[in-house]
Motif scaffolding. Structure first.
Motif, mmCIF file in Angstrom:
data_model
loop_
_atom_site.group_PDB
_atom_site.id
_atom_site.type_symbol
_atom_site.label_atom_id
_atom_site.label_comp_id
_atom_site.label_asym_id
_atom_site.label_seq_id
_atom_site.Cartn_x
_atom_site.Cartn_y
_atom_site.Cartn_z
ATOM 1 N N MET A 1 1.657 8.110 -5.866
ATOM 2 C CA MET A 1 2.018 6.764 -5.581
ATOM 3 C C MET A 1 1.409 5.934 -4.847
ATOM 4 S SD MET A 1 5.729 5.679 -4.421
ATOM 5 C CE MET A 1 6.897 6.079 -5.322
ATOM 6 N N LYS A 2 0.746 4.293 -5.344
ATOM 7 C CA LYS A 2 0.094 3.754 -4.257
ATOM 8 C C LYS A 2 0.773 2.386 -3.726
ATOM 9 C CE LYS A 2 -4.461 1.700 -4.179
ATOM 10 N NZ LYS A 2 -5.739 1.265 -5.409
ATOM 11 N N LEU A 3 0.267 2.308 -2.175
ATOM 12 C CA LEU A 3 1.007 1.350 -1.958
ATOM 13 C C LEU A 3 0.040 -0.184 -1.843
ATOM 14 C CD1 LEU A 3 3.525 0.002 -0.819
ATOM 15 C CD2 LEU A 3 2.888 0.618 1.498
#
Length: 125
Positions: A1-3
């Motif tokens: 997951m990447k923000l």
């Protein structure tokens, strides 16, 4: 997951200048209504979107009003960054300081009114 944090703003040009020239970010992508920038290490990104753009759904049209948001940028040498920014005439909003929990940090503000906390985390003894 990447923000990827995104800010809806009329200040695309001002944001680009600030983040690239003051903080050394690079441009990942840019068009007439969207700007995607990356940190110098390319580990994180931030984006800027023009308000009320017809390609966007209503959820992403209202502009950010300049309050209630901050960013934290972790650096290896906070004193070096502090001195560079100060010597380049960047307004320091919170002067450099040590916190009881071990952080050493200072703060500046971007063109959208977003506080940017520049910090060196240190483990507490």
């Amino acid at each position: 997951m990447k923000l990827n944090a995104g800010i809806v703003t009329h200040k695309l040009a001002e944001s680009k200048v600030f983040y690239t020239q003051v903080l050394g970010f690079g441009v990942s992508f840019e068009n007439e209504f969207y700007l995607l920038l990356h940190t110098p290490s390319k580990e994180a990104e931030i984006s800027f979107l023009l308000p009320n753009h017809p390609t966007q759904q209503p959820l992403f049209q209202a502009p950010f009003m300049g309050k209630g948001m901050y960013l934290t940028i972790e650096v290896e040498d906070v004193d070096k960054i502090y001195n560079q920014l100060k010597n380049n005439g960047i307004e320091i909003k919170i002067d450099i300081r040590d916190e009881p929990w071990g952080d050493r940090h200072f703060a500046i503000e971007d063109p959208n009114g977003i506080g940017i906390d520049i910090v060196k985390y240190s483990p507490q003894d």
